[in-house]
Design a protein around this motif. Structure first.
Motif, PDB file in Angstrom:
ATOM      1  N   ARG A 120       1.626   1.814  -3.700  1.00  0.00           N
ATOM      2  CA  ARG A 120       0.372   2.058  -4.631  1.00  0.00           C
ATOM      3  C   ARG A 120       0.105   4.055  -4.136  1.00  0.00           C
ATOM      4  N   TYR A 159       0.951  -1.153  -0.446  1.00  0.00           N
ATOM      5  CA  TYR A 159       0.032   0.128   0.188  1.00  0.00           C
ATOM      6  C   TYR A 159       0.887   1.099   0.120  1.00  0.00           C
ATOM      7  N   GLY A 164      -1.003   2.502  -8.496  1.00  0.00           N
ATOM      8  CA  GLY A 164      -1.674   2.616  -7.096  1.00  0.00           C
ATOM      9  C   GLY A 164      -2.861   1.447  -7.177  1.00  0.00           C
TER      10      GLY A 164
END
Length: 204
Positions: free
Chosen positions: A158, A155, A193
């Motif tokens: 991203r 994450y 992302g």
């Protein structure tokens, strides 16, 4: 305080409802004046193209956020106060999406409305990534078998990928708002992302 079991489902259902309402409200900007003569319809349809563009970009961005939100909570089995507050902050940005989308739909030739829209998306992206990172920093919130380090790394990457696209679009807006608007298509062409692979257990 840590809550487990079906209580986490209430958070998921509430979030789904808020996102569904926001994505539906986007379409309210797509309407023609009443009592148009037949010869005026085509002209007004052409005039709707900027609003249609804003609708399409915002619709699919919110859809990507929903998919990422779903994948994050697929790896979460419990929540704490911090997780709930971050989730509400994310939902606040989602609820505001029809407003910022209407800015570029109605004033797409101006730089400021576009910058407001792009910054809005950056904040929503950051907050959703923060949600995942908060869970990863608190392993007791995660499902068994989820690697918090892989989850956190995924994450982080991203968030940086999507924010880079928004920053590039803002930079392009200093030269041309048209180029800046089409720069956002990189979100879907390059699949960075939140449009990347599933945030599954142990997957990097």
């Amino acid at each position: 305080m840590i809550e487990r079991g079906r209580e986490i489902e209430r958070t998921i259902y509430f979030s789904d409802a808020v996102i569904a309402i926001a994505i539906t409200l986007l379409a309210l900007e797509l309407r023609l004046p009443q009592d148009l003569a037949s010869g005026e319809i085509v002209r007004h349809l052409v005039g709707l193209l900027p609003r249609l563009y804003a609708f399409l970009i915002s619709f699919w961005v919110i859809a990507a956020y929903w998919m990422a939100h779903h994948r994050i909570f697929n790896c979460i089995r419990a929540y704490d106060g911090g997780l709930l507050r971050i989730n509400f902050l994310f939902l606040m940005w989602i609820v505001l999406m029809p407003f910022s989308s209407s800015l570029i739909g109605g004033y797409g030739d101006l730089q400021l409305p576009f910058v407001v829209y792009a910054v809005h998306l950056m904040l929503a992206t950051f907050t959703l990534s923060w949600l995942g990172l908060h869970a990863a920093r608190n392993p007791h919130l995660m499902e068994p078998g989820v690697d918090p380090r892989s989850f956190r790394r995924q994450y982080s990457h991203r968030m940086l990928a999507m924010i880079a696209v928004f920053a590039l679009a803002i930079a392009a807006s200093f030269f041309s708002t048209t180029v800046a608007e089409f720069t956002l298509i990189l979100l879907f062409v390059a699949r960075p992302g939140l449009l990347g692979r599933r945030a599954s257990r142990g997957v990097t």
